[in-house]
Design an enzyme around this catalytic site. Structure first.
Site, PDB file in Angstrom:
ATOM      1  N   THR A  49       0.854  -1.182   0.000  1.00  0.00           N
ATOM      2  CA  THR A  49       0.000   0.000   0.000  1.00  0.00           C
ATOM      3  C   THR A  49       0.893   1.236   0.000  1.00  0.00           C
ATOM      4  O   THR A  49       2.113   1.133  -0.005  1.00  0.00           O
ATOM      5  CB  THR A  49      -0.920   0.025   1.234  1.00  0.00           C
ATOM      6  OG1 THR A  49      -0.139   0.392   2.397  1.00  0.00           O
ATOM      7  CG2 THR A  49      -1.565  -1.331   1.475  1.00  0.00           C
ATOM      8  N   CYS A  50       0.267   2.408   0.065  1.00  0.00           N
ATOM      9  CA  CYS A  50       1.062   3.641   0.083  1.00  0.00           C
ATOM     10  C   CYS A  50       1.858   3.777   1.377  1.00  0.00           C
ATOM     11  O   CYS A  50       2.842   4.505   1.420  1.00  0.00           O
ATOM     12  CB  CYS A  50       0.161   4.857  -0.113  1.00  0.00           C
ATOM     13  SG  CYS A  50      -1.114   5.054   1.143  1.00  0.00           S
ATOM     14  N   ARG A  52       2.859   0.934   3.406  1.00  0.00           N
ATOM     15  CA  ARG A  52       3.621  -0.237   3.829  1.00  0.00           C
ATOM     16  C   ARG A  52       3.784  -1.241   2.692  1.00  0.00           C
ATOM     17  O   ARG A  52       2.953  -1.308   1.772  1.00  0.00           O
ATOM     18  CB  ARG A  52       2.949  -0.924   5.018  1.00  0.00           C
ATOM     19  CG  ARG A  52       1.637  -1.602   4.692  1.00  0.00           C
ATOM     20  CD  ARG A  52       1.010  -2.258   5.934  1.00  0.00           C
ATOM     21  NE  ARG A  52       0.593  -1.259   6.891  1.00  0.00           N
ATOM     22  CZ  ARG A  52       1.092  -1.133   8.122  1.00  0.00           C
ATOM     23  NH1 ARG A  52       2.026  -1.957   8.536  1.00  0.00           N
ATOM     24  NH2 ARG A  52       0.662  -0.194   8.929  1.00  0.00           N
ATOM     25  N   HIS A  97       0.739  -9.280  14.640  1.00  0.00           N
ATOM     26  CA  HIS A  97       1.024  -8.124  13.777  1.00  0.00           C
ATOM     27  C   HIS A  97       0.049  -8.064  12.608  1.00  0.00           C
ATOM     28  O   HIS A  97      -0.487  -6.993  12.285  1.00  0.00           O
ATOM     29  CB  HIS A  97       2.458  -8.208  13.262  1.00  0.00           C
ATOM     30  CG  HIS A  97       2.791  -7.147  12.261  1.00  0.00           C
ATOM     31  ND1 HIS A  97       2.995  -5.819  12.596  1.00  0.00           N
ATOM     32  CD2 HIS A  97       2.920  -7.207  10.899  1.00  0.00           C
ATOM     33  CE1 HIS A  97       3.251  -5.119  11.510  1.00  0.00           C
ATOM     34  NE2 HIS A  97       3.205  -5.931  10.466  1.00  0.00           N
ATOM     35  N   PRO A 113     -10.465   1.920   7.831  1.00  0.00           N
ATOM     36  CA  PRO A 113     -11.025   0.664   7.334  1.00  0.00           C
ATOM     37  C   PRO A 113     -10.456   0.194   5.999  1.00  0.00           C
ATOM     38  O   PRO A 113     -10.626  -0.969   5.649  1.00  0.00           O
ATOM     39  CB  PRO A 113     -12.516   0.991   7.193  1.00  0.00           C
ATOM     40  CG  PRO A 113     -12.545   2.464   6.893  1.00  0.00           C
ATOM     41  CD  PRO A 113     -11.395   3.065   7.663  1.00  0.00           C
ATOM     42  N   GLN A 114      -9.801   1.059   5.233  1.00  0.00           N
ATOM     43  CA  GLN A 114      -9.352   0.678   3.895  1.00  0.00           C
ATOM     44  C   GLN A 114      -8.340  -0.471   3.929  1.00  0.00           C
ATOM     45  O   GLN A 114      -8.273  -1.275   2.997  1.00  0.00           O
ATOM     46  CB  GLN A 114      -8.724   1.875   3.177  1.00  0.00           C
ATOM     47  CG  GLN A 114      -9.703   2.929   2.726  1.00  0.00           C
ATOM     48  CD  GLN A 114     -10.198   3.782   3.882  1.00  0.00           C
ATOM     49  OE1 GLN A 114      -9.449   4.048   4.824  1.00  0.00           O
ATOM     50  NE2 GLN A 114     -11.444   4.194   3.838  1.00  0.00           N
ATOM     51  N   GLY A 189      -9.506   4.409  -7.622  1.00  0.00           N
ATOM     52  CA  GLY A 189      -9.520   3.319  -6.656  1.00  0.00           C
ATOM     53  C   GLY A 189     -10.273   3.682  -5.393  1.00  0.00           C
ATOM     54  O   GLY A 189     -10.970   4.704  -5.317  1.00  0.00           O
TER      55      GLY A 189
END
Length: 430
Positions: A49-50, A52, A97, A113-114, A189
């Site tokens: 993701t942006c 991680r 984790h 929530p995304q 998106g």
């Protein structure tokens, strides 16, 4: 076989590092299959993701260094560049984790929530690539169930706190009245969809959605009464846009300094507010040096986000407790599954002995043997054979001074422990 979670995130690495190890959706299938071969990994999934990039895998012997080296090699980076900005978790810590990440407890925006949808995308990508085995699949399913309980039993997701919401909140600080503003949204998106809805709720007068495919942009713009364009049309509309918010999976910048300079001249240097949520970045960093441009990246949203976190802090404690329970339950089930395999093999062995003695008994009966004597002999022989290996092993363990062996045997065979004998260690052993 053990679980391993390894990666970098917004807490450990700046955006310029994160964007260099990000995986585009088109890369995932090939990357998953390559990693499984290159690192001798049975099962693997990648979350990118942006904020991680994380690798979840199941290996006979967890080898975090090898996985990290593979991640660096795949993206053409020196391994030492990731060493200081990465983290790793094994076994129950990896399970915990993963559940915290999917619940939004490890996100820049607490409880957003995304990330759950992105975790489901990672699961689906691994499943499609054929790298999702039974162990990792069970972990994903337990994670999804735990997140569902967190969302149901706590208030962690009640308030609209997200990167999208933070971006819109920041735009309100730049423009006092959003109803007079025109917004250009690049991408279509989930994040951009949330941005669009927040802007619409704030009364933005005009929304333009730009996307690689016009059909996807059209779906979102129709929902908001906006306009859809393709990416190469952005220079044609940029001058009329007060707000530009971008979030795509493009490996290269979409908006460059030259295009923005031309737009500013056409606007007579009326200010432009830009937020680049993408990793890798969609807007060239040099754009931020232009006068009359307010450019923010995801890392710049921290302060806005912090103001919206207070209402979620109390719920986070309750969520952590649920995650601890979810982790414990999953590890217990995992250990139980390991016992099932041993029991299955022991049952197969016992049934083979049974069939062997039964065949012998039937043969004796067919030859006219006394039924009572045949049955008695079969029972005695079967009992001896079933007890032979456990007896040999138990004697060997006690002879080696393994003091817990008799206690475990008594518990395993459900024997009454009147008084367990005290073992004296063999000569020469402590």
């Amino acid at each position: 076989m053990g679980f391993l979670a390894i990666g970098i995130n917004h807490k450990t690495a700046a955006v310029d590092v994160r964007e260099r190890v990000a995986f585009s959706p088109e890369q995932l299938a090939e990357a998953l299959q390559r990693m499984r071969v290159d690192t001798a990994t049975q099962e693997v999934a990648i979350l990118s993701t942006c904020n991680r990039t994380e690798i979840y895998c199941s290996q006979d012997t967890p080898d975090a260094e090898r996985v990290l080296r593979w991640l660096a090699d795949y993206h053409g980076l020196p391994a030492e560049q990731l060493t200081g900005s990465s983290y790793q978790y094994q076994e129950s810590a990896a399970v915990r984790h993963m559940m915290r990440v999917a619940s939004g407890l490890d996100s820049m925006v607490l409880g957003e929530p995304q990330i759950l949808g992105q975790m489901k995308d990672a699961w689906q990508a691994a499943r499609t690539a054929g790298t999702l085995g039974p162990q990792l699949d069970r972990l994903f399913q337990s994670t999804f169930n735990t997140v569902k309980q967190v969302r149901t039993d706590t208030a962690i997701g009640e308030n609209p706190v997200s990167v999208a919401f933070a971006a819109v909140s920041l735009s309100r600080q730049i423009f006092s009245d959003l109803r007079r503003s025109t917004a250009l949204l690049i991408g279509a998106g989930e994040t951009i969809t949330l941005v669009a809805r927040h802007l619409y709720q704030q009364g933005v007068s005009k929304i333009i959605v730009a996307n690689r495919t016009l059909e996807r942009a059209q779906l979102l713009s129709d929902e908001l009464g906006g306009r859809a364009i393709v990416l190469n049309q952005i220079p044609d509309v940029l001058a009329e846009c007060d707000i530009v918010i971008s979030s795509t999976a493009s490996p290269l910048p979409i908006l460059g300094k030259g295009a923005v300079e031309r737009a500013l001249r056409q606007r007579r240097h009326k200010p432009m507010f830009m937020v680049d949520i993408a990793v890798p970045r969609d807007i060239e960093p040099e754009v931020g040096r232009l006068a009359d441009v307010y450019l923010y990246t995801v890392d710049d949203l921290h302060e806005v986000i912090a103001e919206n976190l207070r209402s979620r802090q109390g719920a986070a404690d309750a969520a952590e407790r649920l995650i601890e329970l979810g982790t414990d339950e999953f590890m217990q089930r995992l250990r139980a599954l390991a016992a099932v395999d041993v029991l299955r093999r022991y049952r197969q062995k016992a049934e083979a002995l049974r069939d062997q003695e039964l065949t012998r008994a039937m043969s004796r009966l067919q030859r006219g043997g006394d039924p009572a004597a045949v049955m008695t002999e079969m029972a005695r022989a079967l009992t001896n054979k079933l007890l032979h290996d456990p007896s040999v092993q138990l004697k060997q363990m006690t002879a080696e001074g393994r003091a817990d062996a008799l206690a475990l045997a008594q518990e395993l065979f459900a024997l009454e422990a009147d008084q367990a004998p005290t073992l004296t260690p063999p000569q020469g052993k402590p």
